[in-house]
Design a protein around this motif. Structure first.
Motif, PDB file in Angstrom:
ATOM      1  N   UNK A  53      28.267  -3.350 -12.724  1.00  0.00           N
ATOM      2  CA  UNK A  53      29.137  -2.562 -11.551  1.00  0.00           C
ATOM      3  C   UNK A  53      30.406  -3.135 -11.379  1.00  0.00           C
ATOM      4  N   UNK A  54      30.486  -4.545 -11.752  1.00  0.00           N
ATOM      5  CA  UNK A  54      31.632  -5.367 -11.448  1.00  0.00           C
ATOM      6  C   UNK A  54      32.314  -5.500 -12.778  1.00  0.00           C
ATOM      7  N   UNK A  55      32.122  -4.816 -13.771  1.00  0.00           N
ATOM      8  CA  UNK A  55      32.810  -5.016 -15.267  1.00  0.00           C
ATOM      9  C   UNK A  55      33.423  -3.508 -15.421  1.00  0.00           C
TER      10      UNK A  55
ATOM     11  N   UNK B  67      24.444   3.740  -8.025  1.00  0.00           N
ATOM     12  CA  UNK B  67      24.742   2.642  -8.448  1.00  0.00           C
ATOM     13  C   UNK B  67      23.708   1.537  -8.174  1.00  0.00           C
ATOM     14  N   UNK B  68      23.844   0.164  -8.526  1.00  0.00           N
ATOM     15  CA  UNK B  68      22.575  -0.777  -8.204  1.00  0.00           C
ATOM     16  C   UNK B  68      23.380  -2.073  -7.899  1.00  0.00           C
ATOM     17  N   UNK B  69      22.585  -2.707  -7.135  1.00  0.00           N
ATOM     18  CA  UNK B  69      22.848  -4.109  -6.903  1.00  0.00           C
ATOM     19  C   UNK B  69      21.607  -4.905  -7.246  1.00  0.00           C
ATOM     20  N   UNK B  70      21.912  -5.992  -8.031  1.00  0.00           N
ATOM     21  CA  UNK B  70      20.885  -6.746  -8.443  1.00  0.00           C
ATOM     22  C   UNK B  70      20.720  -6.548  -9.933  1.00  0.00           C
ATOM     23  N   UNK B  71      20.108  -7.716 -10.686  1.00  0.00           N
ATOM     24  CA  UNK B  71      19.693  -7.199 -12.011  1.00  0.00           C
ATOM     25  C   UNK B  71      20.899  -7.052 -12.952  1.00  0.00           C
TER      26      UNK B  71
ATOM     27  N   UNK C  55      37.491  -1.950  -6.909  1.00  0.00           N
ATOM     28  CA  UNK C  55      36.156  -1.618  -6.611  1.00  0.00           C
ATOM     29  C   UNK C  55      35.568  -1.679  -4.884  1.00  0.00           C
ATOM     30  N   UNK C  56      34.911  -0.741  -4.206  1.00  0.00           N
ATOM     31  CA  UNK C  56      34.212  -0.829  -3.244  1.00  0.00           C
ATOM     32  C   UNK C  56      32.812  -0.921  -3.147  1.00  0.00           C
ATOM     33  N   UNK C  57      32.211  -1.829  -2.670  1.00  0.00           N
ATOM     34  CA  UNK C  57      30.865  -1.977  -2.493  1.00  0.00           C
ATOM     35  C   UNK C  57      30.206  -2.319  -1.283  1.00  0.00           C
ATOM     36  N   UNK C  58      29.615  -1.245  -0.692  1.00  0.00           N
ATOM     37  CA  UNK C  58      29.156  -1.066   0.577  1.00  0.00           C
ATOM     38  C   UNK C  58      27.637  -0.773   0.996  1.00  0.00           C
ATOM     39  N   UNK C  59      27.086  -1.489   1.747  1.00  0.00           N
ATOM     40  CA  UNK C  59      25.704  -1.199   2.269  1.00  0.00           C
ATOM     41  C   UNK C  59      25.657  -0.869   3.605  1.00  0.00           C
ATOM     42  N   UNK C  60      25.265   0.560   3.924  1.00  0.00           N
ATOM     43  CA  UNK C  60      25.056   0.793   5.358  1.00  0.00           C
ATOM     44  C   UNK C  60      24.669   2.307   5.262  1.00  0.00           C
ATOM     45  N   UNK C  61      25.011   3.014   6.365  1.00  0.00           N
ATOM     46  CA  UNK C  61      24.722   4.247   6.676  1.00  0.00           C
ATOM     47  C   UNK C  61      25.238   5.409   5.529  1.00  0.00           C
ATOM     48  N   UNK C  62      24.486   6.426   5.764  1.00  0.00           N
ATOM     49  CA  UNK C  62      24.944   7.553   4.726  1.00  0.00           C
ATOM     50  C   UNK C  62      26.261   8.048   5.320  1.00  0.00           C
TER      51      UNK C  62
ATOM     52  N   UNK D 106      33.098   2.652  -6.913  1.00  0.00           N
ATOM     53  CA  UNK D 106      32.169   2.348  -5.937  1.00  0.00           C
ATOM     54  C   UNK D 106      30.699   2.329  -6.091  1.00  0.00           C
ATOM     55  N   UNK D 107      30.124   1.222  -5.442  1.00  0.00           N
ATOM     56  CA  UNK D 107      28.450   1.230  -5.210  1.00  0.00           C
ATOM     57  C   UNK D 107      28.262   1.175  -3.882  1.00  0.00           C
ATOM     58  N   UNK D 108      27.269   2.389  -3.728  1.00  0.00           N
ATOM     59  CA  UNK D 108      26.721   2.498  -2.455  1.00  0.00           C
ATOM     60  C   UNK D 108      25.189   2.529  -2.183  1.00  0.00           C
TER      61      UNK D 108
END
Length: 477
Positions: A467-469, A457-461, A225-232, A249-251
């Motif tokens: 997203x990690x399952x 995708x979402x982070x939080x909640x 899995x790839x989790x990324x926070x940043x530019x488009x 992926x979570x973007x």
């Protein structure tokens, strides 16, 4: 000032901290002065291979660890973050520039996030399906596998915690790649986890040239899995790399948040809310309110009140107690923002406050641009800095059209006292998150994510935990 920077800069790989030892080094710069205050070691290809091998071992260990033990580590790490908040906040301010109070708040929010993930770890439920007597069908959730987590420099502690918390709660191992600009505070976060009892192979901390690190990690079958926070653009690049290995992926990508201000709002209260939010972290916030569309009847009063409040925002070194806004985080940002402001000015925008760079460090004045035409670059490109742009709208339909005109949809805000209008706005705004009469949209128990070019995708909640399952169906006859 530099003598007070006491961060330990190192990689954490295979259970040990690794310093220079012949590795390439990256300068860490104090954005308030522009001076280099330290150097962080960069991971070599051999380091990355070692991190991948450790993450594979760590996953086998951690996924088999009872959920109560995972939760205990996260809770202990949260307690350590609270104990060490002042020291970590000081490092964060010196590396990133935000005022000390904001930095401390970020550390404390990270602790709260760990605590929420610890509590939620025991609520990863499955299902039992109805079958004939003597047969069973189960639906279970299992950790996806080792995760490559890439986080940015604007909230370096919190945004890395936002990836580590749910990953560890669900049983995943992680290779964390934080920004090289802020290595001390992110290293301190990882130290809290290991001091809390996390096994040495479960989280790896690496720094390096972003493209080289991402290509190396995503080419490995170890990463699932790839989790990324940043530019488009970077997010799209990582998605292409992830596609070759069919990695999840979570973007969480860029935005350009609209703020719709209607003529029935409490104008003074609204202004008291929006101005501090605009200049929080010098505007370097992915959900920062930026495009202010204001109903015609109150437009002049709004921009006058906004300008007056903007002029009172005190900029300076984030370590000084009376500073409201610190510098931008790196040398690239002032020039980029200056170009956007000058383009808007040339196309007819009025500069009602600020508009200029500082004389030292990476400062840019808190700025308000009024009557900004859609043709201005800043109306299509997120400034990611302390610049607010304002333009009038006629009615609800006009406001929604203006808000939805861009390919971004991370956050949107509106201020109105009319319930019917608020309901319509919640449905009509093309955004992953909508705040109506509030900016409180990033909290541990709520999903955080965008639509359109702002990612998916979402982070939080619980959505972020999911997203990690992976889902498995087990049928027994």
């Amino acid at each position: 000032m530099t003598q007070n920077y006491d961060a330990d800069l190192a990689l954490f790989i295979n259970g040990s901290w690794k310093i220079g030892e012949g590795r390439d080094l990256f300068p860490v710069v104090d954005p308030s002065s522009g001076e280099t205050i330290a150097e962080v070691p960069l991971a070599s290809p051999a380091d990355l291979d070692e991190a991948l091998a450790a993450a594979e071992r760590g996953f086998a260990l951690w996924k088999a660890t009872p959920v109560e033990q995972r939760a205990a580590v996260l809770n202990k790490a949260a307690a350590l973050l609270r104990e060490r908040a002042d020291g970590i906040a000081r490092i964060l301010t010196m590396e990133q520039g935000k005022p000390l109070a904001e930095a401390r708040g970020e550390v404390m929010s990270s602790a709260s996030l760990f605590e929420w993930c610890a509590a939620e770890a025991s609520r990863i439920y499955g299902r039992v399906l109805v079958r004939p007597t003597g047969q069973r069908a189960l639906v279970t959730k299992q950790p996806v596998g080792p995760v490559a987590a890439f986080s940015p420099w604007n909230f370096p502690v919190y945004l890395m915690a936002k990836k580590l918390g749910p990953a560890l709660a669900t049983g995943c191992s992680v290779i964390a790649k934080p920004p090289e600009e802020t290595p001390g505070c992110t290293g301190a976060l990882v130290r809290c986890l290991y001091d809390a009892g996390l096994p040495g192979d479960v989280v790896q901390l690496v720094h390096g040239v972003p493209d080289a690190v991402s290509r190396h990690l995503l080419a490995s079958p170890v990463i699932r899995k790839v989790s990324f926070t940043g530019s488009v653009p970077v997010g799209k690049h990582l998605m292409r790399l992830a596609a070759d290995g069919l990695k999840r992926v979570t973007m969480e990508l860029g935005g350009h948040a609209p703020v719709l201000v209607f003529d029935d709002c409490d104008l003074e209260k609204t202004l008291d809310m929006v101005v501090p939010q605009k200049f929080r972290n010098a505007g370097q916030v992915c959900v920062s309110p930026t495009r202010f569309y204001v109903q015609q009847g109150i437009y002049d009063r709004f921009v006058e009140g906004f300008a007056a409040r903007t002029a009172k925002v005190k900029t300076g070194n984030g370590l000084e107690g009376d500073t409201n806004m610190g510098p931008l985080a790196n040398v690239r940002r002032p020039a980029a923002i200056e170009a956007l402001v000058e383009d808007a000015r040339a196309k007819g925008a009025r500069v009602l406050a600020g508009g200029n760079r500082g004389n030292a460090g990476f400062f840019f004045q808190p700025t308000l641009l009024a009557d900004v035409p859609d043709s201005a670059d800043i109306m299509a490109n997120e400034p990611f800095g302390p610049v607010a742009v304002a333009a009038p709208f006629v009615d609800l339909d006009d406001a929604i059209t203006k808000a939805n005109r861009l390919p971004y949809g991370l956050a949107a805000f509106a201020f109105t006292e009319q319930m019917r209008r608020a309901n319509l706005l919640g449905d009509a705004l093309e955004s992953g998150m909508v705040g109506i009469n509030t900016f409180a949209i990033s909290v541990p128990d709520s999903p955080f994510g965008g639509v359109k070019d702002s990612g998916f995708g979402s982070e939080g909640g619980i959505e972020g935990m999911e997203s990690y399952l992976v889902t498995k169906a087990i049928h027994m006859a």
